[in-house]
Design a protein around this motif. Sequence first.
Motif, short mmCIF file in Angstrom:
data_model
loop_
_atom_site.label_atom_id
_atom_site.label_comp_id
_atom_site.label_asym_id
_atom_site.label_seq_id
_atom_site.Cartn_x
_atom_site.Cartn_y
_atom_site.Cartn_z
N ARG B 140 34.10 40.90 17.43
CA ARG B 140 34.13 40.98 15.88
C ARG B 140 32.60 41.86 15.54
NH1 ARG B 140 34.19 37.49 11.45
NH2 ARG B 140 33.37 38.37 9.45
N HIS B 141 31.58 42.55 16.33
CA HIS B 141 30.58 43.37 16.07
C HIS B 141 31.49 44.84 16.38
CE1 HIS B 141 26.83 45.69 17.35
NE2 HIS B 141 28.08 45.77 18.96
N ARG B 145 31.80 48.17 14.42
CA ARG B 145 31.65 49.50 14.62
C ARG B 145 32.15 50.31 14.53
NH1 ARG B 145 28.26 50.69 20.62
NH2 ARG B 145 30.18 49.24 21.07
N ARG B 148 33.57 51.73 11.52
CA ARG B 148 32.59 52.41 10.78
C ARG B 148 32.26 53.58 11.03
NH1 ARG B 148 29.94 47.15 10.15
NH2 ARG B 148 29.11 46.98 7.59
N ILE B 152 33.66 56.67 8.49
CA ILE B 152 32.38 57.63 8.22
C ILE B 152 32.94 59.27 9.45
CG2 ILE B 152 29.87 58.06 8.99
CD1 ILE B 152 29.54 55.21 9.05
N GLY B 155 34.69 60.60 6.40
CA GLY B 155 34.21 61.34 5.01
C GLY B 155 33.71 60.43 4.49
N PHE B 156 34.22 59.00 4.95
CA PHE B 156 34.26 57.75 3.73
C PHE B 156 32.64 57.10 3.61
CE2 PHE B 156 38.53 57.84 4.70
CZ PHE B 156 39.02 56.77 3.94
N TRP B 157 32.06 57.31 2.82
CA TRP B 157 31.34 56.56 2.75
C TRP B 157 30.72 55.36 2.31
CZ3 TRP B 157 27.99 60.10 -2.59
CH2 TRP B 157 27.85 61.06 -2.02
N GLU B 158 29.86 54.56 3.08
CA GLU B 158 29.83 52.85 2.53
C GLU B 158 29.38 52.81 1.39
OE1 GLU B 158 28.68 50.39 6.03
OE2 GLU B 158 29.69 49.25 5.15
N VAL B 159 30.10 52.02 0.41
CA VAL B 159 29.06 51.30 -0.17
C VAL B 159 29.24 49.65 -0.90
CG1 VAL B 159 29.02 52.02 -3.12
CG2 VAL B 159 30.18 53.74 -1.19
N ASP B 160 28.31 49.45 -1.58
CA ASP B 160 27.85 48.17 -0.84
C ASP B 160 27.91 47.48 -2.95
OD1 ASP B 160 25.67 49.03 -0.85
OD2 ASP B 160 24.63 46.95 -1.78
N LYS B 207 35.88 58.51 -1.51
CA LYS B 207 36.22 57.72 -0.12
C LYS B 207 35.01 56.79 0.28
CE LYS B 207 38.10 61.47 2.56
NZ LYS B 207 38.83 62.37 3.92
N GLN B 210 33.61 49.24 2.87
CA GLN B 210 33.08 48.61 2.92
C GLN B 210 33.78 46.95 3.80
OE1 GLN B 210 29.95 45.98 -0.34
NE2 GLN B 210 31.86 46.26 -0.71
#
Lengths: 472, 472
Positions: B140-141, B145, B148, B152, B155-160, B207, B210
Motif C-alpha cells: 500500500r505504501h 509512492r 505520487r 508529480i 506536472g501534477f500538483w497534490e492538493v488536499d 493538473k 490527491q
Amino acid sequence: MQNRVYAIDIVKKEGQEITLLGWVHARRDHGKLVFIDLRDRSGIAQVVLGSSIKNANDLRLEYVVKVTGEVKKRPPAMANEKTPTGHYEVSAKTLEIMSASEATPIPIDSDGYDVDEEVRMKYRYLDLRRERMQRNLRVRHEVARFIRNYLIEKGFWEVDTPILTKSTPEGARDFLVPSRLQHGKFYALPQSPQQYKQLLMIAGVEKYFQIARCFRDEDPRADRAYGEFTQLDMEMSFVMQEDILVLTEDLFTKLCAAVFPEKKIMQTPWPRLTHKEAKAKYGNDKPDLRKDKSNPNELAFCWVLDFPLFTEQTKEDFFHGSGAAKFAPSHHMFTAPHPDDVPFLDTDPMKVRGLQHDMVLNGFEVGGGSVRIHEAKIQEKIFDLIGFSKEQKEQFSYFLNAFAYGAPPHGGIAPGFDRFIYAALGEKSVREVIPFPASAGGYTSVMTAPSEVERSQLDELGIEIKKQKNKK
Amino acid sequence: MQNRVYAIDIVKKEGQEITLLGWVHARRDHGKLVFIDLRDRSGIAQVVLGSSIKNANDLRLEYVVKVTGEVKKRPPAMANEKTPTGHYEVSAKTLEIMSASEATPIPIDSDGYDVDEEVRMKYRYLDLRRERMQRNLRVRHEVARFIRNYLIEKGFWEVDTPILTKSTPEGARDFLVPSRLQHGKFYALPQSPQQYKQLLMIAGVEKYFQIARCFRDEDPRADRAYGEFTQLDMEMSFVMQEDILVLTEDLFTKLCAAVFPEKKIMQTPWPRLTHKEAKAKYGNDKPDLRKDKSNPNELAFCWVLDFPLFTEQTKEDFFHGSGAAKFAPSHHMFTAPHPDDVPFLDTDPMKVRGLQHDMVLNGFEVGGGSVRIHEAKIQEKIFDLIGFSKEQKEQFSYFLNAFAYGAPPHGGIAPGFDRFIYAALGEKSVREVIPFPASAGGYTSVMTAPSEVERSQLDELGIEIKKQKNKK
C-alpha cells in the motif's frame, strides 16, 4: 494537447509555432492590434492579435483561450524587464475562445489581502487564480513532496488511519458523526492519529508517517483554521528523544533549503532551551529568536524541552477530570515521564518532567511530540493522576491491553503542516495556505456548509434537532 | 540505535558484532542452548543464546528484545534454505528484554485467513504483525509512492480538499456532522472530492491529484469497506478523453511492473470495449478477461467506454429525483454528453452516450471517470432531466455560478486505491489491504466506535436521540 507550450517556456521557442492555453489576464486594445497577457499555471506570456484574428475584439478578462502563433523576440524598446517572458511575445495566427467569463466579483491581479475574506472564500476558485495563491498551493505541494521523499528514503512507511473513529483525548472538543446502523451511537473524527500511530508501533511498523487530517471543534485563530487541519504525523520505535530531535531537525533544515532557498535559518544546530529557561528569558514557551522580525527571510527554529509533565487542572479541562482532579497533562496523557523523575509520580507529580519536545519557528509552536509511555503500569498511574473516571479508563482499556503484547519503546512528533507553511512564508493567516479553508465563523469555502438537511436523513440516523428554548 | 542491523541484513555482516531489535517470533529450547527467531520489519534472523545469557530462559513469544552478538555462518547441515537469512545466525553476547508479552489471543505466524475476522479486528495491532499483513502495508505504501512520483513528474500538483463539507450527489448516503456553532445545521463528509477538483480546474491548477478519503454510508461488500475508502483522485484541464485514458494506462502499467514484478499484464495496450459490447459479450460492464482465473499473477485490465449517460431512475434513487423523475446519471451528473449526441438531450435522452470511462481489472471496476460538463447551460439541462427540485438546484447554484468565470474544458478519473490493491493482490476482501478497516457491521477496528457519548456533548450540538418506538 499537441504542441502546447507553457507561458514561461516561450523564451525557449523563438521562431517556432506553438500553442498556448490559458486565461486572459490583461488586455490592451490598440486599435488594429490587441495585446493580451495570457496566464497559465506557469506564468504569463504576451500575445499580439492582429486585425486578421476575427474574434480578438470579443476577448474579455478571464476568458479561456487557445492561441497558436509564432514566438518572436520583442524589439528592445518593447521588452518588459519585470516579467521572465518579457523579451518575447507570441504573434497569433489563430484564436479559439474555449470559455467566456463574466466580470469577476473580485480582482485576480492583486495580492488579494485587501479583499473581504468572506468574499474571497465564496469565490475561492477565483481567489486561487491569483499569483500569490498559486504560489501557496505550489509551496504546499512541494513541502509535502519533500517530506515524503525524505522520510521514505529513511525507511518510513506511510500508513493511513481512519477518519471515522472514536473520541481521542487531545483536550479539544470532538466532532461527532451519528451512526445509522447503531442508533444513539456516534463516531468521532480524530483529533490526531495519536493512538493509531502508537498501535502501529505495537504492530511492528517501526517507522511510520502520515500527512494526516485532524479535527478539533475549537474556535479559530490566525494560526488555527476552524474544524480541520493537517499535520505531519511521525512515530518511531526503538528511539531515544535525541533520535527524534536529530531526524526532525535534519528534515526541516533540508526542506527549507530546498523549498525556500531565499530564506535563511538563523542558527544550526537549532538552539535548545528548557521550558524553564524559555519562560525565564522570553516569558513564554515559544520564543521568537529572529534578530529582525520584519525580515521575511529569517527562519529561527528552536527546541523547547523539559516541560513539566503536568499542569494544574482547570474547570475548563472538560476531558480529563472535568476540573475535579488536580493534574492535567501538559502535552498529552501518553507522554513518558523523565526516567529520573518517575519516583515523583507518587510524591510530587508537579515536579515530574515529561519527555516532551516542542518545535518552535519564529515564535510559533509548529510541532510537538514526545517519547511515549510503553508500560501499562505507568499509563494507568497517569490515568489516575489526571482523574480519569472508571468509564474513561474503561474506554481506554483496549489501549492498555495492547501494551500487554510486546510494546516496543517508541516516540514521535507531529509538526503542523499548515502551520509550518504559514510560519515559514510569513503569511497573514493559516487560511492563506489551505486550499479550501473554513471561514472564522465555521462556514466552508464556496459551498456553504453547515446547512440544513432533510427530515428523512435525520430519521434514518435516529436523531432530532432539539427545540430551542426561548431566550430573553 | 547504533549498530542496529535489520534481520534481513545479517547476511552482509558475517564476523561482525551487531545489534538486533525486534520480537521473539519463535523459540526452541535445546537445554544449554536457546534458539530464537527474531522478527523485525525486514524479516527474521536466528539468534543462538548460550547458557551464559542469564535471562534467555525467560523469553516467550512476542517479547521485545535487544540482542547484541556476532554474525556467524551456520554449518551447511544447519542451514535453512527456506528463509533468506537461513545460512547465518547471530551468536548472542547480551540480551535485553525491552518489553514482555502475554500469550497472544491470535496466532501471528500464519496467514490469518482462518482466524475470526472480528477477533482479528479487535487485535488489529497484533494481526498486522503477520508477514502477509506487513506485506500488504508495504505494498500500500509503495503503490502510493509510485503514483505520487509518477504524477508529480508529469506536472501534477497534490492538493488536499476539505473533509467537513457539504453533501455531494454521488448517489449514496452521506455521513452527517452536527454543527456546534450553527444548531440544526450539518456538515457532510465528502463522498468524493468531485466538486472541489472541478473547482480546482476552474482555479487554474490544470493538473491535480490527491490520494483522497471518501465517505459513503452504504452497506459493505467484499470489495467495499464500510464507511470510508481511499481513491486516487485526478483531474486535468484542456484534455480529451483519449489523454486521460493514455495517462492512466501508462501510470498503472508502470506501477504494476514496479510494485508487482511477479505479475503479468495480459494485454497491452489495454483492450477497449464499448458498454454495449461488454454487455453483449460478457453479460456485464466489468468483464474479467483473465485466461486462467486461478492464476494469481494474471492482471487483465480493460477500458469500458460509451456508457449511456442516463439509466432509468428507480424509487431507491433517493438523491436525484427521489424516484419521481425518469432519468438518473449512470456515472454522475457532471459527466459530459458525447458531442454527437447533444441533440438527443431534447428528444431522446436515453440515447445519449456519456464521455465516461471505466477502468476494469480482473472483473472489478477499479476506477471510473469522465470528461466533465464545463458549460452551465448543459449542466442545467442535466439537472432538469434528473428531476432536481428547485431546492436541489439552489444547492448547486454556486457550482453553476463557477462556470460563468472562464471554466476550462476538463476531465479526470478516480481509481479506487484500496480496491485496486485488493484486485491486484487477489486478496479475499478489501479489508485485508486497509490498515484499520471497519468491520462489516460498521464497527471500527481495535477501539469500538460507534459508541455512546455524554449527554452534555449532545446538548452542545443541539441534538437529541430520538426515542425508539416500540417495534413488534
